[in-house]
Design an enzyme around this catalytic site. Structure first.
Site, PDB file in Angstrom:
ATOM      1  N   SER A 243     -11.030  -1.198   2.448  1.00 36.60           N
ATOM      2  CA  SER A 243     -10.263  -1.302   3.773  1.00 36.60           C
ATOM      3  C   SER A 243      -9.963  -0.011   4.390  1.00 36.60           C
ATOM      4  O   SER A 243      -9.510   0.876   3.689  1.00 36.60           O
ATOM      5  CB  SER A 243      -9.051  -2.094   3.632  1.00 36.60           C
TER       6      SER A 243
ATOM      7  N   ARG B 209       0.799  -1.271  -0.135  1.00 41.85           N
ATOM      8  CA  ARG B 209       0.080   0.120  -0.045  1.00 41.85           C
ATOM      9  C   ARG B 209       0.862   1.292  -0.087  1.00 41.85           C
ATOM     10  O   ARG B 209       0.532   2.158   0.753  1.00 41.85           O
ATOM     11  CB  ARG B 209      -0.857   0.087   1.138  1.00 41.85           C
TER      12      ARG B 209
ATOM     13  N   GLU C  18      -5.599   3.576   5.775  1.00 41.36           N
ATOM     14  CA  GLU C  18      -5.196   3.584   4.709  1.00 41.36           C
ATOM     15  C   GLU C  18      -6.066   4.790   3.730  1.00 41.36           C
ATOM     16  O   GLU C  18      -5.484   5.257   2.735  1.00 41.36           O
ATOM     17  CB  GLU C  18      -5.645   1.938   4.059  1.00 41.36           C
TER      18      GLU C  18
HETATM   19  N1  EPU Z   1     -10.780 -11.778   9.433  1.00 44.95           N
HETATM   20  C1  EPU Z   1     -11.483 -11.492  10.614  1.00 44.95           C
HETATM   21  N2  EPU Z   1     -12.731 -10.837  10.915  1.00 44.95           N
HETATM   22  C2  EPU Z   1     -12.738  -9.735   9.914  1.00 44.95           C
HETATM   23  C3  EPU Z   1     -11.843  -9.573   8.842  1.00 44.95           C
HETATM   24  C4  EPU Z   1     -10.936 -10.564   8.565  1.00 44.95           C
HETATM   25  O1  EPU Z   1     -11.330 -12.624  11.459  1.00 44.95           O
HETATM   26  O2  EPU Z   1     -13.670  -9.097  10.081  1.00 44.95           O
HETATM   27  C5  EPU Z   1      -9.529 -12.618   9.195  1.00 44.95           C
HETATM   28  C6  EPU Z   1     -10.021 -13.499   8.176  1.00 44.95           C
HETATM   29  O3  EPU Z   1     -10.764 -14.646   8.606  1.00 44.95           O
HETATM   30  C7  EPU Z   1      -8.522 -13.955   7.541  1.00 44.95           C
HETATM   31  C8  EPU Z   1      -7.679 -12.558   7.877  1.00 44.95           C
HETATM   32  O4  EPU Z   1      -8.529 -11.906   8.866  1.00 44.95           O
HETATM   33  O5  EPU Z   1      -8.018 -14.849   8.397  1.00 44.95           O
HETATM   34  C9  EPU Z   1      -7.481 -11.909   6.708  1.00 44.95           C
HETATM   35  O6  EPU Z   1      -8.688 -11.399   5.843  1.00 44.95           O
HETATM   36  P1  EPU Z   1      -8.882 -11.094   4.362  1.00 44.95           P
HETATM   37  O7  EPU Z   1      -8.431 -12.387   3.696  1.00 44.95           O
HETATM   38  O8  EPU Z   1     -10.330 -10.909   4.286  1.00 44.95           O
HETATM   39  O9  EPU Z   1      -8.031 -10.167   4.182  1.00 44.95           O
HETATM   40  P2  EPU Z   1      -7.458  -8.548   4.817  1.00 44.95           P
HETATM   41  O10 EPU Z   1      -5.994  -8.801   5.155  1.00 44.95           O
HETATM   42  O11 EPU Z   1      -8.557  -8.274   5.959  1.00 44.95           O
HETATM   43  C10 EPU Z   1      -6.505  -7.443   2.706  1.00 44.95           C
HETATM   44  C11 EPU Z   1      -6.622  -6.368   1.847  1.00 44.95           C
HETATM   45  C12 EPU Z   1      -8.102  -6.352   1.000  1.00 44.95           C
HETATM   46  C13 EPU Z   1      -8.127  -7.508   0.020  1.00 44.95           C
HETATM   47  C14 EPU Z   1      -7.759  -8.685   0.886  1.00 44.95           C
HETATM   48  C15 EPU Z   1      -7.782 -10.256   0.035  1.00 44.95           C
HETATM   49  C16 EPU Z   1      -5.575  -4.480   3.149  1.00 44.95           C
HETATM   50  C17 EPU Z   1      -5.604  -3.211   3.717  1.00 44.95           C
HETATM   51  N3  EPU Z   1      -6.799  -5.023   2.865  1.00 44.95           N
HETATM   52  O12 EPU Z   1      -7.702  -7.677   3.490  1.00 44.95           O
HETATM   53  O13 EPU Z   1      -8.245  -5.025   0.292  1.00 44.95           O
HETATM   54  O14 EPU Z   1      -9.233  -7.484  -0.556  1.00 44.95           O
HETATM   55  O15 EPU Z   1      -6.556  -8.693   1.845  1.00 44.95           O
HETATM   56  O16 EPU Z   1      -6.364  -9.960  -0.460  1.00 44.95           O
HETATM   57  O17 EPU Z   1      -4.531  -4.925   2.712  1.00 44.95           O
HETATM   58  C18 EPU Z   1      -9.179  -2.868   0.210  1.00 44.95           C
HETATM   59  O18 EPU Z   1      -7.787  -2.379   0.146  1.00 44.95           O
HETATM   60  O19 EPU Z   1      -9.988  -2.129   0.122  1.00 44.95           O
HETATM   61  C19 EPU Z   1      -9.106  -4.271   0.237  1.00 44.95           C
HETATM   62  C20 EPU Z   1     -10.451  -4.768   0.156  1.00 44.95           C
END
Ligand code: EPU
Length: 336
Positions: free
Chosen positions: A235, A163, A331
């Site tokens: 995010s 990012r 972000e």
């Molecule tokens: N999780 C929870 N509770 C929640 C959300 C997530 O327990 O409410 C856990 C999930 O179960 C998983 C872990 O957290 O074990 C990671 O969650 P997820 O795969 O949804 O990804 P993220 O790290 O929360 C990032 C990006 C997203 C992108 C996803 C998939 C950032 C800030 N965000 O989210 O990007 O879609 O990975 O690659 O890095 C965006 O930037 O707008 C965005 C949606």
């Protein structure tokens, strides 16, 4: 023709659905229109917006908001294996992903359905499902605001990281992106290791370019709110990065905590998980809360002002800091 407005509503230009006005709004359809406008003696505050999917307005903006309507897509170079695609900064991001997938060009498919436009993809280094835009970017063309000079940045000069790019650091606020060139592959090299992506692709019949895009779209649609129905900026926070020692201590105390080791030895944590553990899915503020399927996404529950969102985000950060000793960084760009 360049379009110019005064006292312009930004409601349709921010996915949070916050009412704010720009003193001036300028939309340019070509690089030459932009250089002519800036070269005619522009001075004052400038803000560049794409799809407005990463912005939060807490006040009206008393300067000039620039928006690109450069919409051309051209093959700059093609070899037996690669395509270099030069894309106008105003092109809708997901329309670009669809365009490349239809032509059988690989690289952007994991980034399906990310809201926003091409210019912002380079500034933010948008990423999802194990791929970041910067992995594919070959060159970023801009116009420098101060002197209207066209500039060009190689991938290395862009200094992409999670990012992050030079346009959020040393060159912050100095450039307006006009074109981004992506290097795409004619042969498949799918990245399916993130989360349940591989499983989803198998369910759809196996790894083809179209199936990878469909799988990513289905996963996102199930987890993330549709910006046309619920105001949000995707995010809201970045995933925090901690050192290995801190990560190990947290893992001892919270064995279920998701952790993603980085090549440098540090560990990326999941902000969404941390926020959920602090109870925010059950405890919204009056106008602001987090999305039920993804706590990293702060949503407008209706009638929220930018200040309501900032206050809520402050409370969320403070609770994560208190419970886990981890600092969250936004972000989203707060304007005003
Ligand atoms: N999780 C929870 N509770 C929640 C959300 C997530 O327990 O409410 C856990 C999930 O179960 C998983 C872990 O957290 O074990 C990671 O969650 P997820 O795969 O949804 O990804 P993220 O790290 O929360 C990032 C990006 C997203 C992108 C996803 C998939 C950032 C800030 N965000 O989210 O990007 O879609 O990975 O690659 O890095 C965006 O930037 O707008 C965005 C949606």
């Amino acid at each position: 023709m360049i379009k110019q407005y005064t006292g312009y509503s930004l409601l349709a230009h921010n996915t949070f659905g916050i009412e704010a006005k720009a003193a001036h709004f300028v939309e340019f359809g070509s690089q030459s229109e932009l250089t002519a406008f800036l070269g005619a003696g522009f001075c004052g505050k400038a803000l560049v917006i794409g799809g407005g999917s990463n912005l939060l307005f807490v006040d009206d903006f008393d300067g000039t908001v620039f928006h690109s309507a450069i919409m051309d897509i051209e093959v700059a170079q093609e070899t037996a294996t690669d395509v270099l695609l030069r894309v106008g900064s105003g092109v809708n991001w997901d329309a670009l992903v669809a365009y490349t997938v239809e032509r059988g060009w690989c690289g952007l498919e994991n980034l399906s359905l990310i809201p926003g436009e091409v210019g912002a993809s380079a500034v933010q280094n948008v990423g999802a499902y194990g791929v970041e835009a910067g992995d594919l970017i070959e060159k970023v063309e801009t116009v420098r605001i101060a002197d209207a000079v066209p500039c060009s940045f190689t991938k290395a000069e862009c200094d992409f990281a999670y990012r992050h790019s030079i346009f959020k650091a040393a060159e912050k606020g100095r450039h307006i992106v006009t074109y981004v060139t992506y290097r795409l592959k004619k042969t498949s090299d799918f990245k399916l290791s993130y989360g349940n992506l591989c499983e989803k692709v198998e369910e759809l019949g196996g790894a083809t370019l179209a199936n990878v895009r469909r799988a990513v779209c289905e996963i996102r649609e199930a987890k993330l709110p549709n910006p046309e129905q619920i105001g949000s900026a995707g995010s809201f926070f970045m995933n925090p990065i901690v050192d290995a020692l801190k990560a190990a201590k947290l893992k001892d105390e919270y064995p279920a905590m998701p952790q993603y080791p980085l090549p440098c030895g540090d560990v990326k944590l999941s902000a969404g998980w941390l926020i959920e553990q602090c109870g925010w899915k059950q405890n919204p503020h009056p106008h602001v809360g987090v999305y039920k399927h993804q706590a990293l996404v702060v949503i407008n529950l209706g009638g929220a002002t930018g200040r309501d969102v900032v206050a809520f985000a402050g409370d969320v950060s403070a609770s994560v800091k208190e419970k886990f000793g981890v600092e969250l960084h936004m972000e989203v760009n707060v304007i005003g």
